[in-house]
Design a protein around this motif. Structure first.
Motif, PDB file in Angstrom:
ATOM      1  N   MET A   1      -9.979  -3.634  -6.906  1.00 47.23           N
ATOM      2  CA  MET A   1      -9.954  -2.171  -6.823  1.00 47.23           C
ATOM      3  C   MET A   1      -8.543  -1.671  -7.123  1.00 47.23           C
ATOM      4  N   ASN A   2      -8.521  -0.568  -7.774  1.00 48.55           N
ATOM      5  CA  ASN A   2      -7.252   0.073  -8.081  1.00 48.55           C
ATOM      6  C   ASN A   2      -6.463   0.332  -6.786  1.00 48.55           C
ATOM      7  N   SER A   3      -5.167   0.017  -6.787  1.00 43.56           N
ATOM      8  CA  SER A   3      -4.422   0.116  -5.535  1.00 43.56           C
ATOM      9  C   SER A   3      -4.229   1.568  -5.086  1.00 43.56           C
ATOM     10  N   LEU A   4      -4.204   2.498  -6.043  1.00 45.19           N
ATOM     11  CA  LEU A   4      -4.070   3.916  -5.683  1.00 45.19           C
ATOM     12  C   LEU A   4      -5.315   4.393  -4.949  1.00 45.19           C
ATOM     13  N   LEU A   5      -6.462   4.070  -5.508  1.00 46.82           N
ATOM     14  CA  LEU A   5      -7.739   4.458  -4.907  1.00 46.82           C
ATOM     15  C   LEU A   5      -7.874   3.808  -3.535  1.00 46.82           C
ATOM     16  N   ASN A   6      -7.460   2.538  -3.458  1.00 47.12           N
ATOM     17  CA  ASN A   6      -7.509   1.808  -2.206  1.00 47.12           C
ATOM     18  C   ASN A   6      -6.705   2.514  -1.119  1.00 47.12           C
ATOM     19  N   LEU A   7      -5.509   2.987  -1.481  1.00 47.38           N
ATOM     20  CA  LEU A   7      -4.665   3.692  -0.512  1.00 47.38           C
ATOM     21  C   LEU A   7      -5.321   4.999  -0.065  1.00 47.38           C
ATOM     22  N   VAL A   8      -5.882   5.733  -1.042  1.00 51.29           N
ATOM     23  CA  VAL A   8      -6.523   7.011  -0.716  1.00 51.29           C
ATOM     24  C   VAL A   8      -7.674   6.774   0.270  1.00 51.29           C
ATOM     25  N   ILE A   9      -8.460   5.724   0.018  1.00 47.60           N
ATOM     26  CA  ILE A   9      -9.580   5.425   0.919  1.00 47.60           C
ATOM     27  C   ILE A   9      -9.065   5.092   2.321  1.00 47.60           C
ATOM     28  N   LEU A  99       5.469  -1.052   1.238  1.00 53.94           N
ATOM     29  CA  LEU A  99       6.455  -1.271   0.177  1.00 53.94           C
ATOM     30  C   LEU A  99       6.842  -2.726   0.009  1.00 53.94           C
ATOM     31  N   THR A 100       6.334  -3.606   0.896  1.00 52.72           N
ATOM     32  CA  THR A 100       6.573  -5.024   0.640  1.00 52.72           C
ATOM     33  C   THR A 100       5.537  -5.550  -0.353  1.00 52.72           C
ATOM     34  N   ALA A 101       4.540  -4.736  -0.643  1.00 51.86           N
ATOM     35  CA  ALA A 101       3.556  -5.088  -1.671  1.00 51.86           C
ATOM     36  C   ALA A 101       4.034  -4.518  -3.006  1.00 51.86           C
ATOM     37  N   PRO A 102       3.535  -5.085  -4.112  1.00 52.59           N
ATOM     38  CA  PRO A 102       4.018  -4.606  -5.419  1.00 52.59           C
ATOM     39  C   PRO A 102       3.473  -3.233  -5.808  1.00 52.59           C
ATOM     40  N   ILE A 103       3.847  -2.192  -5.053  1.00 55.34           N
ATOM     41  CA  ILE A 103       3.503  -0.828  -5.463  1.00 55.34           C
ATOM     42  C   ILE A 103       4.775   0.025  -5.379  1.00 55.34           C
TER      43      ILE A 103
ATOM     44  N   VAL B 108     -10.012  -5.271  12.019  1.00 58.73           N
ATOM     45  CA  VAL B 108      -9.162  -6.350  11.528  1.00 58.73           C
ATOM     46  C   VAL B 108      -9.405  -6.592  10.039  1.00 58.73           C
ATOM     47  N   LYS B 109     -10.677  -6.693   9.681  1.00 57.82           N
ATOM     48  CA  LYS B 109     -11.030  -6.985   8.293  1.00 57.82           C
ATOM     49  C   LYS B 109     -10.599  -5.843   7.374  1.00 57.82           C
ATOM     50  N   GLU B 110     -10.892  -4.608   7.786  1.00 61.00           N
ATOM     51  CA  GLU B 110     -10.516  -3.451   6.973  1.00 61.00           C
ATOM     52  C   GLU B 110      -9.002  -3.430   6.736  1.00 61.00           C
ATOM     53  N   ASN B 111      -8.268  -3.645   7.824  1.00 69.11           N
ATOM     54  CA  ASN B 111      -6.813  -3.648   7.729  1.00 69.11           C
ATOM     55  C   ASN B 111      -6.317  -4.627   6.674  1.00 69.11           C
ATOM     56  N   ILE B 112      -6.812  -5.858   6.782  1.00 70.77           N
ATOM     57  CA  ILE B 112      -6.311  -6.907   5.896  1.00 70.77           C
ATOM     58  C   ILE B 112      -6.758  -6.687   4.454  1.00 70.77           C
ATOM     59  N   LEU B 113      -8.010  -6.239   4.269  1.00 70.71           N
ATOM     60  CA  LEU B 113      -8.477  -6.007   2.903  1.00 70.71           C
ATOM     61  C   LEU B 113      -7.746  -4.823   2.256  1.00 70.71           C
ATOM     62  N   ARG B 117      -5.530  -5.421  -1.101  1.00 70.34           N
ATOM     63  CA  ARG B 117      -5.852  -4.821  -2.407  1.00 70.34           C
ATOM     64  C   ARG B 117      -4.621  -4.308  -3.124  1.00 70.34           C
ATOM     65  N   LEU B 118      -3.499  -4.232  -2.423  1.00 71.01           N
ATOM     66  CA  LEU B 118      -2.275  -3.735  -3.071  1.00 71.01           C
ATOM     67  C   LEU B 118      -1.659  -4.785  -3.993  1.00 71.01           C
TER      68      LEU B 118
END
Lengths: 292, 329
Positions: A1-9, A99-103, B108-113, B117-118
């Motif tokens: 999944m796109n990381s932007l969309l993931n953050l919004v969700i 910010l420790t992730a590549p975004i 827990v699962k939601e947090n980690i997923l 995803r980042l």
């Protein structure tokens, strides 16, 4: 999944699961409804009955006037509340973990803006449905498809403006305490600045000018125009002078000096404001220390 | 292909973290004053120092969260600094922060997923990684619980799971066991060691517990922005901590006489004489000599606590000396 969309969700889930955030985003709306039920409706109907003969249509028209104010306020308070997630993330250092992730920081910031837009849109849509049910329940009519599409258009415009308007102010605060102060200031003043608590014609002229220069109040004007047009025609039955005086006094149309501000000008002003607040926010964002 | 392979082999022998002359200034205050150190691939590296020593600043710089003022840093052979490189570095590091930074209202699962995803995985890869961390940290029973309902120890497990969801080469842990009960601390430690061993993960750790540092392969001790000691726990103890020899003599008066004869300073409590000896070997020599008069004895090896306290004291002593000579002028 796109990381932007993931953050919004993710932001969206957090907002929905935080009952206090949802409640406070609707607090101003509840206050408006109460104020309206207690006295605003009565004083307005009394004032109009001095201009034209009393009919039940007057009540419908005044109800629509209130609903218009409510909708525009709602787009502001709901988007603002959604930014609460961003402030909390910053204060609790969750931002550091992201910010420790590549975004990039910019992507992260953008995700909060998109989230604010969606929250604002969803809540305003919900508000619109409630308002329609309310209007019908007290004797009004169902919206025509044309009216619905116009209302949706203004909702989208209004939520977009509110998202960037609130973004600008949110960028100025760093703690949850200062954010709640900001929310109180905006929540309290928005009702006045959109001419919802007190009709435009009842305030001194310089205050009228301030209201007319306040971009969000133009969304209220557009909502009023769409919601009330038919009722105004019914109530004033071709009494053009009384209608025009009512429209100006209650902010269905703005008159700057003796120039009438048409809906097209309001639309243009809103669009320009969206651009200006976007640019201001980008400028502010680029100047902020890169904190987390 | 072969060149790539050869390069890979070469990388394995190179340090995974290489810091040279790192400086960090905050306005007028210098938090890190030109430190250099290296971390071997697959090792457990402990970073010690009192509060305000510059540990957290250094970690934040290594994790690309904070910009350095000067110096060079290479992580996995990549120079830290440009945006592109930093993104590459972020993919190969995981961090467990001092405080928990996951979302209270999510499971827990939601947090980690959501955090996983980042990293740009495909759905399949992410699910595989999730199953891996779920197993490694025993999250099966709590995967659907809201994070806010977890105990401190469970939260820490989930924090570690989040930090390794992308299977990083290096795991940074900033005081991971502070505030945990002894049993949970032990569990966290077992997990860390398991990750190091099974995945050949490099562990970079800061801690306040000296006994935790003692199991590290390499220790660096920082004070006021500078490195004041570095080496294996063994060599640090050898150089900076003395052994303690406790002896109960057959007769107290004889014991006192023997010690005074040698000119050794000692403390005595309940008939037990305690003396400091520079090394275990010297203790052995003394014991041999006094054997006929000894009833019982015990040799206590110098601990990391001793090293830490001693080093910090020494530095304070030096500074006082400098200040004194300044005022004398």
């Amino acid at each position: 999944m796109n990381s932007l969309l993931n953050l919004v969700i993710r932001h969206n889930k957090l907002f929905r699961r935080d009952r206090m955030l949802v409640f406070f985003s609707l607090l101003t709306v509840i206050i408006v409804i109460l104020l309206y039920a207690i006295f605003i409706q009565k004083t307005q109907i009394d004032a109009i009955e001095q201009l034209v003969t009393a009919t039940p249509d007057i009540k419908n028209m005044v109800n629509e006037w209130m609903v218009a104010g409510l909708l525009s306020i709602m787009t502001v308070t709901s988007t603002l509340a959604a930014y609460g997630i961003a402030i909390k993330d910053m204060e609790t250092k969750v931002l550091a973990d992201f910010l420790t992730a590549p975004i990039t920081r910019a992507k992260l910031q953008l995700s909060y803006v998109i989230n604010a837009f969606f929250i604002g849109f969803a809540l305003s849509l919900f508000g619109l449905i409630c308002c329609q049910l309310f209007l019908v329940a007290v004797g009004g009519e169902w919206f025509s498809p044309g009216k619905i599409s116009m209302l949706l258009g203004v909702v989208i415009l209004s939520v977009t403006l509110s998202s960037v308007f609130n973004l600008f102010f949110t960028l100025l605060v760093t703690t949850q305490t200062s954010f709640s102060t900001l929310s109180t200031i905006i929540g309290t003043s928005i009702g006045f600045l959109c001419g919802v608590y007190v009709p435009l014609g009842s305030v001194p002229e310089f205050v009228q000018k301030i209201i007319m220069l306040f971009p969000i109040s133009h969304t209220t004007v557009l909502f009023r125009e769409i919601l009330m047009r038919e009722s105004i025609d019914t109530v004033f039955k071709g009494n053009a002078e009384a209608a025009s005086s009512y429209e100006v006094h209650f902010g269905v149309h703005y008159e700057w000096g003796s120039t009438l501000i048409t809906n097209s000008y309001s639309l243009l002003f809103i669009t320009l404001s969206i651009i200006v607040f976007t640019l201001l926010s980008l400028f502010l964002y680029s100047r902020l220390p890169k904190r987390f | 292909m072969n060149i790539y392979k050869a390069e890979n082999e070469l990388n394995k022998t190179k340090p995974i973290i290489d810091v040279q002359g790192l400086v960090k200034n905050y306005n007028t205050h210098q938090a890190v004053k030109g430190i250099s150190f290296q971390v071997k691939r697959g090792s457990l590296f402990a970073f010690l120092g009192t509060n305000g020593a510059g540990k957290s600043t250094t970690i934040e710089i290594l994790c690309t969260l904070l910009e350095k003022t000067s110096g060079t840093i290479k992580i996995n052979g990549i120079s830290l600094g440009t945006r592109k490189n930093n993104e590459l570095i972020r993919k190969s590091i995981g961090i467990v922060f001092q405080q928990s930074l996951l979302d209270e209202k999510l499971s827990v699962k939601e947090n980690i997923l959501h955090r996983g995803r980042l990293y740009g995985f495909t759905k399949q890869e992410l699910i595989e990684n999730w199953h891996f961390v779920k197993q490694a940290l025993h999250l099966e029973e709590i995967e659907h619980q809201q994070y806010e309902t977890l105990s401190g120890g469970q939260k820490r497990r989930v924090d570690i799971a989040r930090a390794i969801i992308h299977k990083p080469d290096i795991l940074f842990l900033d005081e991971p066991t502070t505030g945990l009960d002894p049993q949970t601390r032990l569990f966290v430690w077992d997990t860390i060691k398991q990750l190091q061993k099974e995945l050949n993960m490099t562990i970079f750790l800061t801690t306040h517990y000296m006994e935790e540092a003692a199991v590290a392969d390499e220790i660096v001790i920082m004070k006021e922005g500078k490195i004041i000691a570095a080496g294996t726990p063994h060599s640090l103890k050898e150089h900076h901590a003395s052994d303690q020899l406790s002896i109960t003599f057959l007769e107290e008066t004889i014991g006192r006489h023997l010690l005074l004869e040698k000119g050794l300073s000692f403390t005595m409590k309940n008939g037990i004489f305690t003396i400091n000896v520079p090394s275990t070997l010297e203790a052995l020599q003394l014991l041999k000599e006094w054997e006929p008069s000894i009833h019982a004895f015990e040799v206590i090896k110098g601990s990391m606590d001793d090293v830490f306290i001693r080093l910090n004291k020494e530095e304070i002593g030096d500074e006082q000396l400098i200040e004194f000579s300044h005022s004398a002028q």
